[in-house]
Each structure stands twice: as structure tokens, then as C-alpha cells.
Design a protein around this motif. Structure first.
Motif, PDB file in Angstrom:
ATOM      1  N   ASN A  88       0.808  -1.080  -0.154  1.00 16.21           N
ATOM      2  CA  ASN A  88       0.001  -0.156   0.068  1.00 16.21           C
ATOM      3  C   ASN A  88       0.872   1.231  -0.040  1.00 16.21           C
ATOM      4  OD1 ASN A  88       0.749  -0.081   2.701  1.00 16.21           O
ATOM      5  ND2 ASN A  88      -0.892   0.830   3.414  1.00 16.21           N
ATOM      6  N   ALA A  90       1.469   3.195  -2.361  1.00 23.36           N
ATOM      7  CA  ALA A  90       0.922   4.328  -3.201  1.00 23.36           C
ATOM      8  C   ALA A  90      -0.010   5.265  -2.455  1.00 23.36           C
ATOM      9  CB  ALA A  90       0.363   4.077  -4.542  1.00 23.36           C
ATOM     10  N   SER A  91      -0.858   4.628  -1.504  1.00 26.18           N
ATOM     11  CA  SER A  91      -1.805   5.335  -0.741  1.00 26.18           C
ATOM     12  C   SER A  91      -2.349   4.256   0.354  1.00 26.18           C
ATOM     13  CB  SER A  91      -3.116   5.450  -1.675  1.00 26.18           C
ATOM     14  OG  SER A  91      -4.166   5.870  -0.588  1.00 26.18           O
ATOM     15  N   ARG A  92      -2.363   5.051   1.544  1.00 25.32           N
ATOM     16  CA  ARG A  92      -2.799   4.164   2.826  1.00 25.32           C
ATOM     17  C   ARG A  92      -4.275   3.266   2.668  1.00 25.32           C
ATOM     18  NH1 ARG A  92      -5.495   6.142   7.971  1.00 25.32           N
ATOM     19  NH2 ARG A  92      -5.217   4.082   9.396  1.00 25.32           N
ATOM     20  N   GLU A  94      -5.330   2.246  -0.478  1.00 20.99           N
ATOM     21  CA  GLU A  94      -4.999   1.333  -1.392  1.00 20.99           C
ATOM     22  C   GLU A  94      -4.389   0.216  -1.877  1.00 20.99           C
ATOM     23  OE1 GLU A  94      -6.228   4.665  -5.089  1.00 20.99           O
ATOM     24  OE2 GLU A  94      -4.285   4.163  -4.560  1.00 20.99           O
ATOM     25  N   GLN A  96      -1.955  -2.119  -3.698  1.00 18.57           N
ATOM     26  CA  GLN A  96      -1.393  -2.122  -5.209  1.00 18.57           C
ATOM     27  C   GLN A  96      -1.326  -3.496  -5.685  1.00 18.57           C
ATOM     28  OE1 GLN A  96      -1.200   1.283  -6.285  1.00 18.57           O
ATOM     29  NE2 GLN A  96      -0.133   0.197  -7.576  1.00 18.57           N
ATOM     30  N   THR A 173      -5.986  -1.677  -6.351  1.00 19.04           N
ATOM     31  CA  THR A 173      -5.734  -0.843  -7.725  1.00 19.04           C
ATOM     32  C   THR A 173      -4.733  -1.225  -8.532  1.00 19.04           C
ATOM     33  OG1 THR A 173      -4.355   0.656  -6.572  1.00 19.04           O
ATOM     34  CG2 THR A 173      -6.587   1.298  -6.528  1.00 19.04           C
TER      35      THR A 173
END
Length: 174
Positions: A88, A90-92, A94, A96, A173
Motif C-alpha cells: 500500500n 501508493a496510498s494508505r 489502496e 497495489q 488498484t
């Protein structure tokens, strides 16, 4: 944190390294977990192309922990082990894709029959890939930290069903 595969991403695409009969072990695990759900909340297929898979299963030890890795959820059996890694970075909120699963032997598989060890480990790690992040405290559960169970317990099934219906705050994502 809660995670489950959104309905529009089913079936989950799983690529499995073709080594030590691991595709068969993972398929058995998919079948077991699929059967735990009443309304098709989970489905997965084994795919031959790793480039668009949602989950990658490798027959090796996992690499060192990378920065931003959400979790390294593992199982440790006497003859083999496994680990599922969620990224995660990229974002807390999301995850990946792809999720990475590692299943490995502690002994030379030419000398020791690890079929059952791989079977149990694949089922356990697939549970983590479903969003079951916690180990249980009951040795009869496949989601116990050092599982001995061959199948899913009533607690495993109940936990998976609850997780599938709980609002997810981690979204997969690419």
C-alpha cells in the motif's frame, strides 16, 4: 483495516509458478475458499499470464520487506512456509496489485514429501489474500499462525463471510 475483493473484480485472477505441483495446491485452496461463501462473494481462476494477474504465487522465500508494505502475513509449518504481501505504498487506502504470495519448502522436496504441507500453506495464504489479515488462536483453524487443519473450520468460514460483507477501506488498484 479491512479488505475483500469487490464483486466487479471477480473472479480474482491468480497466476501460480509451475513448480512442485503448486498450481494444483492453489486450485484446491481456491475451491475450498469458494465453497465457504453462500452468495458467490469470492471466486478465482488460475491464469497463465502473470502480467494481468491480481495475485502472484511464487515457489520461493519472499524478498526483504519493502517500504510501504502493508502486511507480511505468514504461516510457518514444520516442512514449509508461506507469506502473503500487500503493498500500500501508493496510498494508505489502496492495495497495489498484484498481491504477492510466497510458498517455500524448508527441505529438499526431492527427499521429503511436502504435498500436505504445501496444501495447508496454500489454503492459509489464500485466506490472507481474501483479506483475513489476522491469525486465529485456535489450532483447528486454517488461519491459525501454524496451521495443522486440512480444511476450513466453522470459525474460518464465519470470519471470511463477515469480512466479505464488512465495508472495505482498502481498495485494490493497478
Amino acid at each position: 483495516l479491512s479488505f475483500h475483493w469487490p464483486a466487479d473484480m471477480l473472479p480474482v485472477k491468480i497466476w501460480v509458478e509451475d513448480s512442485l505441483d503448486m498450481p494444483a495446491r492453489v486450485q484446491e485452496g481456491v475451491d475450498i475458499w469458494r465453497g465457504a461463501f453462500l452468495y458467490g462473494e469470492y471466486d478465482a481462476v488460475i491464469v497463465s499470464d502473470s502480467s494481468n494477474a491480481d495475485v502472484l504465487v511464487r515457489v520461493t522465500n519472499s524478498p526483504a520487506k519493502a517500504a510501504g508494505t502493508l502486511g507480511r502475513l505468514s504461516a510457518l509449518l514444520p516442512g514449509c512456509g508461506g507469506e502473503t504481501v500487500f503493498d500500500n505504498s501508493a496510498s494508505r487506502f489502496e492495495v497495489q496489485l498484484p498481491v504477492r504470495m510466497y510458498i517455500y519448502s524448508k527441505y529438499d522436496p526431492e527427499l521429503v514429501d511436502l504435498t500436505e504441507c504445501f496444501r495447508v500453506t496454500a489454503r492459509h495464504e489464500l485466506g490472507h489474500s481474501l483479506g483475513l489479515f489476522q491469525h486465529t488462536s485456535d489450532i483447528r483453524d486454517i488461519m491459525y499462525g501454524d496451521p495443522e487443519a486440512e480444511g476450513l473450520s466453522a470459525q474460518d468460514i464465519n470470519t471470511a463471510q463477515i469480512a466479505a460483507h464488512w465495508p472495505a477501506n482498502l481498495i485494490p488498484t493497478r
